[in-house]
Motif scaffolding. Structure first.
Motif, short mmCIF file in Angstrom:
data_model
loop_
_atom_site.label_atom_id
_atom_site.label_comp_id
_atom_site.label_asym_id
_atom_site.label_seq_id
_atom_site.Cartn_x
_atom_site.Cartn_y
_atom_site.Cartn_z
N MET A 189 -4.61 27.03 -7.76
CA MET A 189 -3.98 27.75 -6.66
C MET A 189 -2.53 27.32 -6.45
N ALA A 190 -1.94 26.63 -7.43
CA ALA A 190 -0.59 26.07 -7.25
C ALA A 190 0.47 27.14 -7.07
N ASN A 191 0.30 28.31 -7.65
CA ASN A 191 1.32 29.35 -7.56
C ASN A 191 1.01 30.38 -6.48
N CYS A 192 0.01 30.13 -5.67
CA CYS A 192 -0.34 31.07 -4.60
C CYS A 192 0.67 30.97 -3.46
N LYS A 193 0.84 32.07 -2.77
CA LYS A 193 1.76 32.10 -1.63
C LYS A 193 0.96 31.95 -0.34
N PRO A 194 1.53 31.27 0.66
CA PRO A 194 0.81 31.11 1.92
C PRO A 194 0.67 32.43 2.66
N ILE A 195 -0.38 32.55 3.43
CA ILE A 195 -0.62 33.75 4.23
C ILE A 195 -1.32 33.32 5.51
N SER A 196 -1.00 33.94 6.60
CA SER A 196 -1.57 33.52 7.88
C SER A 196 -3.04 33.89 8.00
N LEU A 224 0.85 -1.18 0.00
CA LEU A 224 0.00 0.00 0.00
C LEU A 224 0.89 1.23 0.00
N HIS A 225 0.70 2.10 -1.01
CA HIS A 225 1.48 3.33 -1.08
C HIS A 225 0.58 4.57 -1.05
N TYR A 226 -0.56 4.50 -1.71
CA TYR A 226 -1.46 5.65 -1.81
C TYR A 226 -2.89 5.15 -1.84
N PHE A 227 -3.71 5.61 -0.90
CA PHE A 227 -5.08 5.13 -0.81
C PHE A 227 -5.98 6.25 -0.30
N LEU A 228 -7.05 6.59 -1.04
CA LEU A 228 -8.01 7.61 -0.67
C LEU A 228 -7.37 8.94 -0.29
N GLY A 229 -6.35 9.34 -1.03
CA GLY A 229 -5.70 10.62 -0.78
C GLY A 229 -4.66 10.57 0.32
N ILE A 230 -4.41 9.41 0.87
CA ILE A 230 -3.45 9.28 1.96
C ILE A 230 -2.25 8.49 1.46
N GLU A 231 -1.08 9.09 1.60
CA GLU A 231 0.18 8.46 1.21
C GLU A 231 0.72 7.70 2.42
N VAL A 232 1.06 6.43 2.23
CA VAL A 232 1.56 5.59 3.32
C VAL A 232 3.02 5.24 3.03
N ILE A 233 3.89 5.56 3.98
CA ILE A 233 5.32 5.32 3.82
C ILE A 233 5.79 4.45 4.99
N ILE A 277 -12.47 19.97 3.71
CA ILE A 277 -12.99 19.18 4.83
C ILE A 277 -12.35 17.79 4.83
N TYR A 278 -12.27 17.16 3.67
CA TYR A 278 -11.65 15.83 3.58
C TYR A 278 -10.18 15.91 3.97
N LEU A 279 -9.49 16.94 3.51
CA LEU A 279 -8.07 17.10 3.80
C LEU A 279 -7.82 17.21 5.30
N HIS A 317 0.55 14.73 -1.20
CA HIS A 317 0.21 14.51 -2.60
C HIS A 317 -1.23 14.98 -2.89
N TYR A 318 -2.17 14.66 -2.00
CA TYR A 318 -3.56 15.08 -2.17
C TYR A 318 -3.68 16.60 -2.13
N ALA A 319 -2.99 17.22 -1.17
CA ALA A 319 -3.04 18.68 -1.04
C ALA A 319 -2.46 19.36 -2.28
N ARG A 320 -1.35 18.84 -2.78
CA ARG A 320 -0.73 19.41 -3.98
C ARG A 320 -1.65 19.26 -5.20
N ASN A 321 -2.27 18.09 -5.35
CA ASN A 321 -3.22 17.89 -6.46
C ASN A 321 -4.41 18.83 -6.34
N MET A 322 -4.86 19.06 -5.12
CA MET A 322 -5.98 19.96 -4.90
C MET A 322 -5.61 21.39 -5.30
N LEU A 323 -4.41 21.83 -4.98
CA LEU A 323 -3.96 23.17 -5.37
C LEU A 323 -3.94 23.32 -6.89
#
Length: 79
Positions: A33-40, A1-10, A70-72, A22-28
């Protein structure tokens, strides 16, 4: 098992790590929103919002974004 339902298992000698990077990056990328900068704090403080004062948004897209967030935040919480 490496990747299941958006969860990476190492598996490591120290134990099992789970991540949703991986799920968060795909969502961006999915929501443009991939090139957006984080803000508090993404909004100005103490702003008064009024009905009809902003531009209309796509309700379906908004629901997809909220559902993904919500899933994230709930899929890997340690209960």
């Amino acid at each position: 098992l490496h990747y299941f339902l958006g969860i990476e298992v190492i598996r490591t000698p120290e134990g099992i790590l789970i991540s949703q990077r991986h799920y968060a990056r795909n969502m961006l990328f999915k929501f443009g929103m991939a090139n957006c900068k984080p803000i508090s704090t993404p909004l100005e403080r103490n702003v008064k919002l009024h009905h009809g004062s902003g531009k209309a948004c796509d309700v379906t897209r908004f629901q997809q974004i909220v559902g993904s967030l919500i899933y994230l935040t709930s899929a890997t919480r340690s209960d």
